[in-house]
Design an enzyme around this catalytic site. Structure first.
Site, PDB file in Angstrom:
ATOM      1  CE1 TYR A  22      -3.817  -2.302   0.168  1.00  0.00           C
ATOM      2  CE2 TYR A  22      -2.714  -3.303   2.056  1.00  0.00           C
ATOM      3  CZ  TYR A  22      -3.702  -3.334   1.096  1.00  0.00           C
ATOM      4  OH  TYR A  22      -4.578  -4.384   1.041  1.00  0.00           O
ATOM      5  CG  HIS A  99     -10.171  -2.510  -4.663  1.00  0.00           C
ATOM      6  ND1 HIS A  99     -10.456  -2.721  -3.340  1.00  0.00           N
ATOM      7  CD2 HIS A  99     -11.298  -2.809  -5.352  1.00  0.00           C
ATOM      8  CE1 HIS A  99     -11.704  -3.149  -3.230  1.00  0.00           C
ATOM      9  NE2 HIS A  99     -12.232  -3.208  -4.434  1.00  0.00           N
TER      10      HIS A  99
HETATM   11  C1  DQA Z   1      -7.999  -2.772  -0.695  1.00  0.00           C
HETATM   12  C2  DQA Z   1      -7.878  -4.251  -1.061  1.00  0.00           C
HETATM   13  C3  DQA Z   1      -8.567  -5.133  -0.054  1.00  0.00           C
HETATM   14  O1  DQA Z   1      -8.420  -6.494  -0.404  1.00  0.00           O
HETATM   15  C4  DQA Z   1      -7.970  -4.929   1.322  1.00  0.00           C
HETATM   16  O2  DQA Z   1      -8.670  -5.703   2.265  1.00  0.00           O
HETATM   17  C5  DQA Z   1      -7.899  -3.506   1.706  1.00  0.00           C
HETATM   18  C6  DQA Z   1      -7.495  -2.516   0.717  1.00  0.00           C
HETATM   19  C7  DQA Z   1      -7.192  -1.863  -1.655  1.00  0.00           C
HETATM   20  O3  DQA Z   1      -7.460  -0.681  -1.667  1.00  0.00           O
HETATM   21  O4  DQA Z   1      -6.304  -2.350  -2.356  1.00  0.00           O
HETATM   22  O5  DQA Z   1      -8.106  -3.155   2.869  1.00  0.00           O
HETATM   23  O6  DQA Z   1      -9.356  -2.390  -0.771  1.00  0.00           O
END
Ligand code: DQA
Length: 144
Positions: A22, A99
């Protein structure tokens, strides 16, 4: 054009959680990024976030009659929350799911995007920029 931007569970941990997936930037950085893009694109946005499914449902319900569209990253709820899907279907506003990571290339359980059934577009794997793309796509859709 007024958009409600809803972020879900664990996104407040950005910058701390799994930086290899992330990145190093915080949730505040994300909010500031979205606000900068919105200003540039001349779009009014409200950014909200919760770790609680029911609160997210209420945020979505409250969009009815107040916003022209919803951009949502439900976090892990994306993969199993029928309640969030139902709320999105109930308000029936143009919706885009975002996402940060490319969930299509991650664990099998992340490849199921249940809430995305209510979205006309899903943007993934573009990090913060995904929200910019979502705002641009929403402008196209709403004809502004
Ligand atoms: C997410 C992807 C999801 O699988 C994960 O649980 C998240 C972040 C993303 O932004 O990539 O919390 O939504």
């Amino acid at each position: 054009m007024k958009l409600l931007i809803v972020n879900g569970v664990n996104l407040n941990m950005l910058g701390v959680r799994e930086p290899e997936i992330y990145g190093n930037k915080s949730y505040n950085d994300l909010v500031n990024y979205i606000l900068r893009v919105a200003e540039k694109e001349k779009v009014q946005v409200t950014v909200c976030r919760s770790n609680y499914e029911g609160e997210i449902v209420e945020m979505i319900q409250s969009a009815l009659g107040k916003y022209d569209g919803i951009i949502i990253n439900p976090g892990a709820y994306s993969h199993y929350s029928i309640a969030i899907l139902d709320a999105l279907k109930a308000v029936n506003l143009p919706t885009i799911e975002v996402h940060l990571s490319d969930v299509s290339k991650r664990e099998k359980y992340r490849q199921v995007l249940l809430t995305a059934e209510a979205s006309f577009k899903v943007i993934m794997g573009k990090g913060f920029e995904g929200y910019k793309v979502a705002i641009e796509e929403m402008k196209k859709r709403l004809g502004e």
